[in-house]
Design a protein around this motif. Structure first.
Motif, mmCIF file in Angstrom:
data_model
loop_
_atom_site.group_PDB
_atom_site.id
_atom_site.type_symbol
_atom_site.label_atom_id
_atom_site.label_comp_id
_atom_site.label_asym_id
_atom_site.label_seq_id
_atom_site.Cartn_x
_atom_site.Cartn_y
_atom_site.Cartn_z
ATOM 1 N N MET A 167 0.737 -1.282 0.032
ATOM 2 C CA MET A 167 -0.159 -0.209 0.058
ATOM 3 C C MET A 167 0.847 1.206 0.000
ATOM 4 S SD MET A 167 -3.311 -0.542 -0.144
ATOM 5 C CE MET A 167 -4.361 0.658 0.608
ATOM 6 N N ARG A 168 1.790 1.292 0.607
ATOM 7 C CA ARG A 168 2.653 2.430 0.719
ATOM 8 C C ARG A 168 3.352 2.737 -0.707
ATOM 9 N NH1 ARG A 168 3.262 6.705 3.567
ATOM 10 N NH2 ARG A 168 5.369 7.511 3.395
ATOM 11 N N ARG A 173 2.034 2.325 -3.594
ATOM 12 C CA ARG A 173 1.057 2.679 -4.215
ATOM 13 C C ARG A 173 0.509 4.291 -3.956
ATOM 14 N NH1 ARG A 173 -5.585 0.609 -4.546
ATOM 15 N NH2 ARG A 173 -5.796 2.211 -6.240
ATOM 16 N N TYR A 174 0.625 4.464 -2.394
ATOM 17 C CA TYR A 174 0.498 5.770 -2.065
ATOM 18 C C TYR A 174 1.446 6.771 -2.831
ATOM 19 C CZ TYR A 174 0.634 10.199 0.941
ATOM 20 O OH TYR A 174 0.693 11.178 1.214
ATOM 21 N N GLU A 175 2.777 6.243 -2.653
ATOM 22 C CA GLU A 175 3.896 7.188 -2.850
ATOM 23 C C GLU A 175 3.849 7.456 -4.613
ATOM 24 O OE1 GLU A 175 7.416 5.031 -1.818
ATOM 25 O OE2 GLU A 175 7.123 5.679 0.328
ATOM 26 N N ARG A 176 3.312 6.325 -5.149
ATOM 27 C CA ARG A 176 3.180 6.399 -6.780
ATOM 28 C C ARG A 176 2.094 7.118 -6.876
ATOM 29 N NH1 ARG A 176 2.022 1.350 -10.266
ATOM 30 N NH2 ARG A 176 1.919 2.436 -12.385
ATOM 31 N N ILE A 177 1.066 7.500 -6.474
ATOM 32 C CA ILE A 177 -0.133 8.151 -6.621
ATOM 33 C C ILE A 177 0.276 9.745 -6.245
ATOM 34 C CG2 ILE A 177 -2.465 8.775 -5.877
ATOM 35 C CD1 ILE A 177 -3.147 5.885 -5.599
ATOM 36 N N ASN A 178 1.015 9.866 -5.334
ATOM 37 C CA ASN A 178 1.573 11.105 -4.901
ATOM 38 C C ASN A 178 2.390 11.652 -5.945
ATOM 39 O OD1 ASN A 178 1.828 13.299 -3.200
ATOM 40 N ND2 ASN A 178 3.215 12.346 -1.926
ATOM 41 N N LEU A 179 3.125 10.910 -6.368
ATOM 42 C CA LEU A 179 4.357 11.361 -7.461
ATOM 43 C C LEU A 179 3.478 11.888 -8.717
ATOM 44 C CD1 LEU A 179 7.221 11.942 -8.382
ATOM 45 C CD2 LEU A 179 7.133 9.258 -9.030
ATOM 46 N N ILE A 180 2.684 10.889 -9.181
ATOM 47 C CA ILE A 180 2.005 11.142 -10.387
ATOM 48 C C ILE A 180 1.078 12.358 -10.474
ATOM 49 C CG2 ILE A 180 -0.015 10.183 -11.694
ATOM 50 C CD1 ILE A 180 1.416 7.410 -11.230
ATOM 51 N N SER A 181 0.480 12.331 -9.196
ATOM 52 C CA SER A 181 -0.311 13.742 -8.898
ATOM 53 C C SER A 181 0.426 15.130 -9.116
ATOM 54 C CB SER A 181 -1.236 13.648 -7.491
ATOM 55 O OG SER A 181 -2.212 12.475 -7.755
ATOM 56 N N LYS A 182 1.348 15.132 -8.292
ATOM 57 C CA LYS A 182 2.392 16.289 -8.598
ATOM 58 C C LYS A 182 2.954 16.311 -9.778
ATOM 59 C CE LYS A 182 4.128 16.267 -3.746
ATOM 60 N NZ LYS A 182 5.321 15.872 -2.838
ATOM 61 N N GLU A 183 2.945 15.597 -10.703
ATOM 62 C CA GLU A 183 3.530 15.677 -12.128
ATOM 63 C C GLU A 183 2.598 16.149 -12.775
ATOM 64 O OE1 GLU A 183 5.190 11.891 -13.463
ATOM 65 O OE2 GLU A 183 6.940 12.240 -12.027
ATOM 66 N N LEU A 184 1.220 15.667 -12.896
ATOM 67 C CA LEU A 184 -0.070 16.392 -13.238
ATOM 68 C C LEU A 184 -0.287 17.571 -12.928
ATOM 69 C CD1 LEU A 184 -2.466 13.246 -13.347
ATOM 70 C CD2 LEU A 184 -1.530 14.306 -15.211
ATOM 71 N N SER A 185 -0.206 17.985 -11.760
ATOM 72 C CA SER A 185 -0.420 19.459 -11.237
ATOM 73 C C SER A 185 0.754 20.262 -11.976
ATOM 74 C CB SER A 185 -0.286 19.434 -9.742
ATOM 75 O OG SER A 185 -0.355 20.696 -9.229
ATOM 76 N N LYS A 186 1.867 19.858 -12.053
ATOM 77 C CA LYS A 186 3.020 20.717 -12.806
ATOM 78 C C LYS A 186 2.498 20.753 -14.297
ATOM 79 C CE LYS A 186 6.969 19.510 -9.621
ATOM 80 N NZ LYS A 186 7.958 18.727 -9.548
ATOM 81 N N GLU A 187 2.101 19.715 -14.817
ATOM 82 C CA GLU A 187 1.725 19.734 -16.334
ATOM 83 C C GLU A 187 0.554 20.867 -16.511
ATOM 84 O OE1 GLU A 187 0.176 16.920 -19.792
ATOM 85 O OE2 GLU A 187 1.256 16.157 -18.348
#
Length: 68
Positions: free
Chosen positions: A1-2, A4-18
């Motif tokens: 689970m950890r 998955r959380y880290e991956r979702i967090n990273l992807i969300s940040k990248e999408l926010s930057k984009e």
């Protein structure tokens, strides 16, 4: 689970930057709105990113109203 959380967090940040680049740099408001809606409405996105996306959607609506 950890992982998955880290991956979702990273992807969300990248999408926010984009989305911010589309909003501020390219002035591609349609693309920015699409990404911010996804970030604001998804349940798995961290709260801070979701709140930022909602804030940016408010700014975008003002920009779109000014341009029309």
């Amino acid at each position: 689970m950890r992982k998955r959380y880290e991956r979702i967090n990273l992807i969300s940040k990248e999408l926010s930057k984009e989305a911010y680049k589309a909003y501020a740099g390219k002035r591609d408001y349609k693309r920015a709105v699409e990404i911010y809606v996804l970030l604001a409405e998804s349940m798995c996105v961290p709260d801070d990113i979701s709140n930022f996306a909602k804030n940016m959607m408010g700014r975008l609506s003002k920009k779109i109203d000014e341009n029309t």
